[in-house]
Design a protein around this motif. Sequence first.
Motif, PDB file in Angstrom:
ATOM      1  N   ARG A   1      27.209   6.836 -52.966  1.00 43.24           N
ATOM      2  CA  ARG A   1      28.417   5.326 -52.982  1.00 43.24           C
ATOM      3  C   ARG A   1      28.875   5.333 -51.476  1.00 43.24           C
ATOM      4  O   ARG A   1      28.659   6.140 -50.690  1.00 43.24           O
TER       5      ARG A   1
ATOM      6  N   ASP B   1      24.584  11.389 -58.769  1.00 42.38           N
ATOM      7  CA  ASP B   1      25.247  10.307 -58.418  1.00 42.38           C
ATOM      8  C   ASP B   1      26.479  10.814 -57.583  1.00 42.38           C
ATOM      9  O   ASP B   1      27.331  11.416 -58.254  1.00 42.38           O
TER      10      ASP B   1
ATOM     11  N   GLY C   1      29.972   9.998 -55.750  1.00 41.06           N
ATOM     12  CA  GLY C   1      31.135   9.294 -55.881  1.00 41.06           C
ATOM     13  C   GLY C   1      31.709   9.012 -54.542  1.00 41.06           C
ATOM     14  O   GLY C   1      31.350   9.667 -53.462  1.00 41.06           O
ATOM     15  N   ALA C   2      32.244   7.825 -54.268  1.00 40.61           N
ATOM     16  CA  ALA C   2      32.855   7.317 -53.048  1.00 40.61           C
ATOM     17  C   ALA C   2      33.821   8.195 -52.507  1.00 40.61           C
ATOM     18  O   ALA C   2      34.325   9.119 -53.062  1.00 40.61           O
TER      19      ALA C   2
ATOM     20  N   SER D   1      33.427  11.133 -50.695  1.00 39.70           N
ATOM     21  CA  SER D   1      33.009  12.714 -50.949  1.00 39.70           C
ATOM     22  C   SER D   1      32.743  13.192 -49.781  1.00 39.70           C
ATOM     23  O   SER D   1      32.209  12.506 -48.792  1.00 39.70           O
TER      24      SER D   1
ATOM     25  N   ARG E   1      26.797  14.438 -61.563  1.00 40.27           N
ATOM     26  CA  ARG E   1      27.675  13.287 -61.154  1.00 40.27           C
ATOM     27  C   ARG E   1      28.833  14.032 -60.313  1.00 40.27           C
ATOM     28  O   ARG E   1      29.632  14.791 -60.626  1.00 40.27           O
TER      29      ARG E   1
ATOM     30  N   ALA F   1      32.348  13.267 -58.666  1.00 43.17           N
ATOM     31  CA  ALA F   1      33.328  12.136 -58.700  1.00 43.17           C
ATOM     32  C   ALA F   1      33.909  11.901 -57.716  1.00 43.17           C
ATOM     33  O   ALA F   1      33.805  12.485 -56.785  1.00 43.17           O
ATOM     34  N   GLU F   2      34.274  10.660 -57.628  1.00 51.59           N
ATOM     35  CA  GLU F   2      35.120  10.402 -56.236  1.00 51.59           C
ATOM     36  C   GLU F   2      36.019  11.074 -55.685  1.00 51.59           C
ATOM     37  O   GLU F   2      36.616  11.982 -56.271  1.00 51.59           O
TER      38      GLU F   2
ATOM     39  N   ASP G   1      28.967  18.757 -63.471  1.00 53.56           N
ATOM     40  CA  ASP G   1      29.718  17.534 -62.823  1.00 53.56           C
ATOM     41  C   ASP G   1      30.965  17.739 -62.350  1.00 53.56           C
ATOM     42  O   ASP G   1      31.639  18.842 -62.988  1.00 53.56           O
TER      43      ASP G   1
ATOM     44  N   ALA H   1      37.398  14.174 -60.127  1.00 48.70           N
ATOM     45  CA  ALA H   1      37.792  13.285 -59.038  1.00 48.70           C
ATOM     46  C   ALA H   1      38.773  14.011 -58.217  1.00 48.70           C
ATOM     47  O   ALA H   1      39.668  15.006 -58.797  1.00 48.70           O
TER      48      ALA H   1
END
Length: 219
Positions: free
Chosen positions: A145, A161, A163-164, A166, A179, A181-182, A195, A198
């Motif tokens: 992202r 995935d 996250g923004a 990172s 995943r 996280a942001e 995972d 954030a």
Amino acid sequence: MRKIVIFGLKDYAELAHYYLQHDTADEVVAFSVHRQYMPENAMFGGLPVVAFEDVEKIYPPGDFFFFAPMSPKNMNRDRETVYLAIKSKGYQCISYVSSKATTFDNVIGENCFILEDNTIQPFTMIGNNVVLWSGNHIGHHGVIRDHVTFTSHVVMSGHCDIGAYSFFGVNSTLRNGLRIAEGGFIAMAAAIMNDTDAWSVYKGNPAEKLKIPSTKVRF
């Protein structure tokens, strides 16, 4: 041939100039920084430097493009601020993808700086304002992202995935299907097996979450 203005006067800007000059048909015509950082002679790398506050008067958005390949300072948010300021002036930002990178018709957003020896496998998408330094493996069916930095020799397995905001340190590794996280800060050589939360920092093999939040990390 597109005519490009590069934001910045430090290493990333100098490298961007070199790569665009030697590996694309684009022409870098100037550099730009905020007025308080203007050099005394208004020159850098043999090209003019223009105050960002006035740049559209000299290099109008309809005729020129911008590139802002900045460092990940402040968890990529300084780069985000500049990118959004450029967009607010009406410019389109280019992305640089090295001719020595391996891609497979991937969707790649604006203002990305993707250097040599990156492998981006099929069906993985990359957002806006992403930096992939040299030598990363970006696995299939994933998504990176906006406003993310990979340093070098990061292994991102398939179906991840990211996250923004990172950040991934050198030689860090991600198991498939994760995943991030942001705002994740993944330290050098960390092996991520699960995972993440954030705005958290992960270190070690297997990686563990540290008490310091990534918002407190300083580059």
